[in-house]
Design a protein around this motif. Structure first.
Motif, PDB file in Angstrom:
ATOM      1  N   ALA A  20       0.840  -1.207   0.000  1.00 13.26           N
ATOM      2  CA  ALA A  20       0.000   0.000   0.000  1.00 13.26           C
ATOM      3  C   ALA A  20       0.871   1.251   0.000  1.00 13.26           C
ATOM      4  CB  ALA A  20      -0.943  -0.002   1.201  1.00 13.26           C
ATOM      5  N   TRP A  21       1.971   1.223   0.759  1.00 12.24           N
ATOM      6  CA  TRP A  21       2.883   2.371   0.782  1.00 12.24           C
ATOM      7  C   TRP A  21       3.475   2.626  -0.602  1.00 12.24           C
ATOM      8  CZ3 TRP A  21       6.159   1.077   5.755  1.00 12.24           C
ATOM      9  CH2 TRP A  21       5.367   1.282   6.879  1.00 12.24           C
ATOM     10  N   VAL A  22       3.891   1.560  -1.281  1.00 11.17           N
ATOM     11  CA  VAL A  22       4.463   1.711  -2.629  1.00 11.17           C
ATOM     12  C   VAL A  22       3.408   2.272  -3.582  1.00 11.17           C
ATOM     13  CG1 VAL A  22       5.390   0.446  -4.612  1.00 11.17           C
ATOM     14  CG2 VAL A  22       6.224  -0.042  -2.313  1.00 11.17           C
ATOM     15  N   GLY A  23       2.185   1.759  -3.470  1.00 11.95           N
ATOM     16  CA  GLY A  23       1.100   2.264  -4.311  1.00 11.95           C
ATOM     17  C   GLY A  23       0.827   3.738  -4.078  1.00 11.95           C
ATOM     18  N   MET A  24       0.822   4.160  -2.805  1.00 15.34           N
ATOM     19  CA  MET A  24       0.593   5.578  -2.489  1.00 15.34           C
ATOM     20  C   MET A  24       1.725   6.452  -3.026  1.00 15.34           C
ATOM     21  SD  MET A  24      -1.125   5.706   1.302  1.00 15.34           S
ATOM     22  CE  MET A  24       0.022   4.593   2.102  1.00 15.34           C
ATOM     23  N   CYS A  25       2.955   5.955  -2.928  1.00 19.94           N
ATOM     24  CA  CYS A  25       4.087   6.716  -3.481  1.00 19.94           C
ATOM     25  C   CYS A  25       3.940   6.871  -4.993  1.00 19.94           C
ATOM     26  CB  CYS A  25       5.406   6.022  -3.160  1.00 19.94           C
ATOM     27  SG  CYS A  25       5.909   6.172  -1.452  1.00 19.94           S
ATOM     28  N   GLY A  26       3.521   5.800  -5.654  1.00 15.59           N
ATOM     29  CA  GLY A  26       3.321   5.867  -7.101  1.00 15.59           C
ATOM     30  C   GLY A  26       2.287   6.905  -7.489  1.00 15.59           C
ATOM     31  N   VAL A  27       1.193   6.950  -6.751  1.00 13.61           N
ATOM     32  CA  VAL A  27       0.134   7.932  -7.029  1.00 13.61           C
ATOM     33  C   VAL A  27       0.659   9.344  -6.810  1.00 13.61           C
ATOM     34  CG1 VAL A  27      -2.084   8.816  -6.213  1.00 13.61           C
ATOM     35  CG2 VAL A  27      -1.778   6.368  -6.569  1.00 13.61           C
ATOM     36  N   GLN A  28       1.394   9.546  -5.721  1.00 10.31           N
ATOM     37  CA  GLN A  28       1.911  10.879  -5.415  1.00 10.31           C
ATOM     38  C   GLN A  28       2.964  11.345  -6.417  1.00 10.31           C
ATOM     39  OE1 GLN A  28       0.759  12.946  -2.933  1.00 10.31           O
ATOM     40  NE2 GLN A  28      -0.811  11.372  -2.687  1.00 10.31           N
ATOM     41  N   LEU A  29       3.740  10.413  -6.965  1.00  9.47           N
ATOM     42  CA  LEU A  29       4.803  10.769  -7.903  1.00  9.47           C
ATOM     43  C   LEU A  29       4.340  10.849  -9.355  1.00  9.47           C
ATOM     44  CD1 LEU A  29       7.733   8.672  -6.422  1.00  9.47           C
ATOM     45  CD2 LEU A  29       7.490  11.161  -6.380  1.00  9.47           C
TER      46      LEU A  29
END
Length: 85
Positions: A20-29
């Protein structure tokens, strides 16, 4: 890999949380990725590379041929960047 590294340090972080953390980083970037893609593709000269890769077919346990494309501005351009598709 990260799950076991955190585990050795005494932090039991579930794989689902790490994902989930990786997914959130992807969305933010994503806005940064979109801006870089626009900047690279705006150049008059582009270098491109097509690389075949083995990609797992979900649920079948088999792989099929997929492709990874890399694009970079020309050698004499000021921007030094590579984008992947």
């Amino acid at each position: 890999r990260q799950e076991s590294i955190f585990g050795r340090a005494g932090f039991a972080i579930p794989r689902s949380t790490l994902g989930a953390w990786v997914g959130m980083c992807g969305v933010q970037l994503q806005p940064l990725v979109d801006a870089l893609r626009s900047a690279v593709l705006a150049h008059r000269v582009l270098h491109a590379d097509e690389t075949p890769v083995a990609m797992l077919k979900p649920g079948q346990g088999k792989t099929h041929r997929a492709y990874l494309w890399a694009y970079a501005p020309g050698a004499f351009e000021d921007l030094r960047a590579v984008i992947y598709d």
